[in-house]
Design an enzyme around this catalytic site. Structure first.
Site, PDB file in Angstrom:
ATOM      1  N   CYS A  54     -49.524 -64.312 -32.628  1.00  0.00           N
ATOM      2  CA  CYS A  54     -51.174 -64.507 -32.011  1.00  0.00           C
ATOM      3  C   CYS A  54     -51.596 -62.379 -31.848  1.00  0.00           C
ATOM      4  O   CYS A  54     -52.355 -62.691 -32.219  1.00  0.00           O
ATOM      5  CB  CYS A  54     -51.517 -65.516 -30.443  1.00  0.00           C
ATOM      6  N   ARG A 137     -54.525 -72.799 -35.331  1.00  0.00           N
ATOM      7  CA  ARG A 137     -55.198 -71.526 -35.744  1.00  0.00           C
ATOM      8  C   ARG A 137     -55.881 -72.593 -37.144  1.00  0.00           C
ATOM      9  O   ARG A 137     -56.079 -72.180 -38.023  1.00  0.00           O
ATOM     10  CB  ARG A 137     -53.820 -71.028 -36.916  1.00  0.00           C
TER      11      ARG A 137
END
Ligand code: BEZ
Length: 237
Positions: A54, A137
């Site tokens: 991330c 995601r």
């Protein structure tokens, strides 16, 4: 009862209105998608703050924010972490993380806190087979009228390709502006597809620039689309 504990989970679809929500973010409160009316918006989720994939994604996306903005597109992030976690993580990224030549990266686009999972449930970002407690995601492209135009999902362990997100954005804007379709791996300056017309003759009749259309067969017609014209039409300097 088991079902009463489950949040209302929905999976928005391409062509539908983006589900509305109000949320607290690192840049103040937002109303989505109405605050972005007249612009494209990319709403994307990540699994968790203070995680390496991330972090690499945020540094990459933040470094490209100007490029997206010049294409009339704003970025909005989300995870199921709280606001103070978001703030601490983004500060750490700016102060400490250097990655692939990027450093002192400041994330100035809003990052939504979604500890209640209201928004992530609404957008189908929680996929229990992958994780019950983290958003996958997900990427939602929302057009200037608030319609979802493309959706991409990636698993927790793989970072997204942000050049591809930009390519998809520009391709969608090109299809809107020039009434064409974009073939595999299309990049600005490449030939475009004259959209499904049923036959080459019909395709040619529909287009003003008939003589530049190249039909290989009745179902496969392409034409040139000038790179400078596309850039002049879509990109603000
Ligand atoms: C990461 O961003 O590194 C990550 C987050 C959740 C699960 C696996 C990896």
């Amino acid at each position: 009862m088991e079902n009463q504990e489950l949040k209302q989970v929905s999976m928005p679809r391409i062509g539908e209105k983006a589900p509305e929500f109000k949320a607290v973010t690192t840049q103040g409160e937002i109303n989505f998608p109405s605050d972005y009316s007249g612009k494209w918006a990319i709403l994307f989720s990540h699994p968790a703050d203070f995680t390496p994939v991330c972090t690499s994604e945020f540094m990459t996306f933040a470094s490209m924010q100007d490029k997206f903005r010049k294409a009339n597109c704003e970025l909005v992030g989300l995870s199921v972490d709280g606001l103070y976690s978001h703030i601490a993580w983004l500060r750490t990224i700016k102060e400490k993380i250097e990655y692939k030549g990027m450093k002192n990266v400041e994330v100035t686009f809003p990052l939504i806190e979604d500890i209640t999972m209201e928004v992530s449930a609404k957008y189908g970002m929680i996929m229990p087979g992958e994780s019950n407690t983290k958003a996958v995601r997900a990427v939602f492209f929302v057009d200037p009228k608030g319609i979802i135009r493309a959706i991409i999902y990636y698993p927790l362990s793989i970072g997204r390709n942000f050049d591809e997100l930009y390519r998809a954005l520009i391709a969608m804007q090109t299809t809107d502006a020039f009434d064409v379709a974009c073939p595999a791996d299309w990049q600005v300056g490449d030939d475009v597809i004259v959209p499904t017309a049923g036959s080459c003759g019909v395709a040619k009749e529909r287009m003003e620039d008939k003589e530049t259309i190249d039909c290989k067969d009745w179902f496969f017609c392409t034409k040139k689309l000038d790179k400078d014209l596309v850039l002049k039409t879509l990109i603000q300097d």
